[in-house]
Write an enzyme that holds these catalytic residues in place. Structure first.
Site, PDB file in Angstrom:
ATOM      1  N   GLU A  94       0.602  -1.069  -0.023  1.00 20.42           N
ATOM      2  CA  GLU A  94      -0.059  -0.190  -0.219  1.00 20.42           C
ATOM      3  C   GLU A  94       0.499   1.361  -0.109  1.00 20.42           C
ATOM      4  O   GLU A  94       1.304   1.429   0.644  1.00 20.42           O
ATOM      5  CB  GLU A  94      -0.936  -0.125   1.282  1.00 20.42           C
ATOM      6  N   CYS A 159      -6.770  -1.289   8.422  1.00 22.61           N
ATOM      7  CA  CYS A 159      -5.380  -1.556   7.899  1.00 22.61           C
ATOM      8  C   CYS A 159      -5.165   0.143   7.282  1.00 22.61           C
ATOM      9  O   CYS A 159      -3.575   0.359   8.142  1.00 22.61           O
ATOM     10  CB  CYS A 159      -5.604  -2.932   6.850  1.00 22.61           C
ATOM     11  N   HIS A 178      -0.680  -5.822   2.333  1.00 28.22           N
ATOM     12  CA  HIS A 178      -1.664  -5.890   2.100  1.00 28.22           C
ATOM     13  C   HIS A 178      -1.280  -8.257   1.663  1.00 28.22           C
ATOM     14  O   HIS A 178      -0.719  -7.875   1.355  1.00 28.22           O
ATOM     15  CB  HIS A 178      -3.327  -6.686   1.506  1.00 28.22           C
TER      16      HIS A 178
END
Length: 216
Positions: A94, A159, A178
């Site tokens: 991410e 998250c 992730h």
């Protein structure tokens, strides 16, 4: 997690890695199992660092209290948060995190104040670590079982939330990964890919540090 003062006394740069505990449809969280297996990936000897891992609760208030505290205690060189995504087919790096629009309740049935991570903060924070470069490098490592991809949508749940908190502490030293559920890949294969990503992230952090020192 071990005592913070003891970790600091060892006088090695600290890499702090978190996974999440169970929630919803993940009674066994792949991020927890994979992070727990990182101790066998030789990160400490390969990088000359101290690896500190912790499994955090899927609760907004717990995360909001814990993350800034760990930054203060550990003074980490790199922080990597790991979470599971049922939709993930790859190791997903991410690039950014969001501050607002948290509408999904946590394990306690709670939401963050005003639906935000830091109500007065920027809407989006972006990591200084180049996830596209890391993804490209990992996809050339034929020994890894997972492919790798960059993402700009961490999902507006814990998250995204934990990532924003760490980026708010230091945008150069924070990352989020992730991982797919254990039904798609083994914990060992996921852990090996996480370790490879951490090595590349750490190399970037050191490079960015060197650039900053040259500019001073």
């Amino acid at each position: 997690m071990g005592d913070a003062s003891k970790e600091l006394q060892e006088n090695r740069p600290i890499i702090y890695v978190t996974g999440f505990g169970p929630f919803d449809s993940h009674p066994v969280n792949a991020s927890q199992i994979a992070v727990e297996k990182l101790v066998k990936q030789n990160l400490e000897s390969d990088l000359g660092v101290k690896l500190v891992t912790e499994i955090v609760k899927v609760e907004y208030e717990y995360v909001k209290k814990t993350v800034p505290q760990r930054w203060k205690e550990l003074k980490p060189k790199l922080v990597v948060h790991v979470g599971v995504s049922g939709m993930a087919e790859t190791l997903t790096l991410e690039q950014l995190a969001h501050n607002h629009e948290y509408t999904r309740s946590d394990n306690c049935g709670c939401l963050p104040n005003q639906g935000s991570c830091c109500p007065d903060g920027d809407p989006v924070l972006k990591s200084g670590i180049r996830m596209d470069l890391i993804s490209s490098k990992l996809n050339k490592m034929i020994h890894l079982k997972l492919s790798c991809a960059k993402s700009t949508d961490p999902g507006r749940f814990l998250c995204d939330f934990i990532y924003y908190l760490s980026l708010n502490e230091d945008r150069i030293r924070a990352a989020f990964i992730h991982v797919p559920p254990l039904s798609k890949f083994s914990a060992q294969d996921i852990s090996a890919s996480i370790a490879a990503a951490i090595k590349e992230m750490y190399a970037q952090v050191l490079e960015l540090e060197n650039e900053e020192q040259k500019e001073v």
